[in-house]
Enzyme design. Structure first.
Site: not given
Ligand code: NDP
Ligand code: PHD
Length: 338
Positions: A147, A239
């Site tokens: 991000c 951000h």
């Molecule tokens: N937040 C941000 O700004 C950004 C995030 N990301 C990336 O996006 C991804 C998701 O982040 P974020 O949404 O913040 O994370 P969250 O923790 O908010 O959500 C995780 C999701 O994955 C599911 N999950 C967890 N464990 C498992 C598993 N073992 N098998 C299948 N599904 C699973 C959860 O389901 P349940 O509800 O059932 O637990 C939930 O739907 C990460 O890789 C993160 O690094 C990338 C860029 C920016």
């Molecule tokens: N690390 C970012 C979010 C994130 O999950 O990044 P990445 O997809 O590169 O792991 C933040 O904390 O704001």
């Protein structure tokens, strides 16, 4: 319509995907997956909707499935918002089963044959899809950057016609970047945390891949240096990044370059009118006031001063995550990879 699914649909990024796809003109949202904890129940019963956007009622009855290849058999394309440790092997398996994967997870961003794409900056890198397909499966993985990287690179894109060698950036990152369960209130309230694990390394390497040159078979990284310092601040979404670049042109020329920056995209449903918006006011951009510009897809730039110094801001879970992936998928579809 292309049948699509969201992997990790209950999380911070997953909910943004659902918001953006519930009523999409090209993509039909039919599958939502999560962990075993949520599987088997209607999405409306398990999701704890926490976005500043209305909950789309038309997805309530979709029964959440476990995140397996088998549960995606009716999808042409899936959007991954999985934790990186889960995404690493699963995304490969899904692509191997012939399904297109647009991933938000960090797992495969730096793989040499995986495009790391910002549609307005390096759409030609999608050519790596053909490199993946040469191995036999119609499926493929395309990733969007971290991000903070997305905000930095979009803010650098208008400067591409100038010479520079040295980029330095200090981030002020929102707590939604850590996911719903990510940053405890006791850590962030009345505080700044000057460390986000792995973030600096990702910004420094991903920027060079995205701004690098695709020669038809691989990406040659851009020939400049990026040095970053990343900090978590008590902001919900958005951000902000202070940037220093050794561009020698006068500020007036630089402002002209921002004002004249044109996106190469046309007719993609989620593309903002302005990918980069320039502010002249001395106290902008600010996350609360500017993160939702262009439906969260515009990066705002301001405080351009000699040096060259400026401030950039973008919505981390829309332009920096789910919106980035959806725009990538729109580009992929419009270029007939699907
Ligand atoms: N937040 C941000 O700004 C950004 C995030 N990301 C990336 O996006 C991804 C998701 O982040 P974020 O949404 O913040 O994370 P969250 O923790 O908010 O959500 C995780 C999701 O994955 C599911 N999950 C967890 N464990 C498992 C598993 N073992 N098998 C299948 N599904 C699973 C959860 O389901 P349940 O509800 O059932 O637990 C939930 O739907 C990460 O890789 C993160 O690094 C990338 C860029 C920016
Ligand atoms: N690390 C970012 C979010 C994130 O999950 O990044 P990445 O997809 O590169 O792991 C933040 O904390 O704001």
């Amino acid at each position: 319509m292309i049948n699509v699914g969201v992997l990790g649909a209950t999380g911070a990024v997953g909910q943004r995907f659902v918001q953006l796809l519930a009523d999409h003109p090209w993509f039909h949202l039919q599958t939502l997956t999560a962990s075993e904890r949520s599987a088997g129940k209607p999405y409306g019963n398990v999701v704890n909707w926490r976005l500043d956007a209305p909950y789309p009622d038309n997805v309530s009855d979709i029964v959440v499935t476990p995140t397996t290849v088998e549960s995606l058999k009716d999808c042409d394309l899936v959007f991954s918002a999985l934790p990186a440790d889960v995404a690493t092997s699963l995304e490969k398996e899904i692509a191997g089963a012939g399904i297109a994967v647009c991933s938000n997870a960090r797992s495969h961003r730096m793989d040499p044959d995986v495009p790391l794409v910002i549609p307005e900056v390096n759409p030609d890198h999608l050519g790596l899809i053909d490199v993946q397909r040469d191995r036999g499966s119609e499926g493929f993985i395309v990733t969007n950057p971290n991000c903070s990287t997305i905000v930095l690179v979009l803010a650098l894109a208008p400067l591409r016609s100038f010479e520079f060698h040295d980029v330095r950036a200090a981030t002020m990152q929102a707590i939604s970047g850590g996911g719903f369960a990510g940053v405890p209130a006791m850590d962030i309230y009345d505080n700044v945390v000057p460390y986000i694990g792995g973030e600096e390394e990702k910004m420094e390497s991903e920027t060079l891949k995205i701004m690098g040159e695709f020669n038809g078979s691989e990406v040659i990284p851009a020939p400049f240096k990026v040095s970053t310092s990343c900090h978590r601040v008590p902001v919900i979404d958005g951000h902000t990044i202070a940037v220093w670049v050794d561009v020698k042109e006068p500020v007036a020329e630089v402002k002209k370059a921002y004002a004249n920056f044109k996106s190469p995209l046309s007719n993609l449903p989620l593309q903002p009118e302005k990918a980069v918006e320039l502010f002249d006011q001395s106290d902008r951009p600010q996350p609360r006031l500017d993160r939702n510009r262009g439906r969260g897809m515009t990066v705002s730039v301001g405080r351009i001063r000699e040096g060259l110094r400026f401030v950039a801001l973008g919505h981390n879970t829309i332009r920096g995550a789910a919106g980035a992936s959806v725009l990538n998928a729109e580009l992929i579809y419009s270029r007939k990879y699907l």
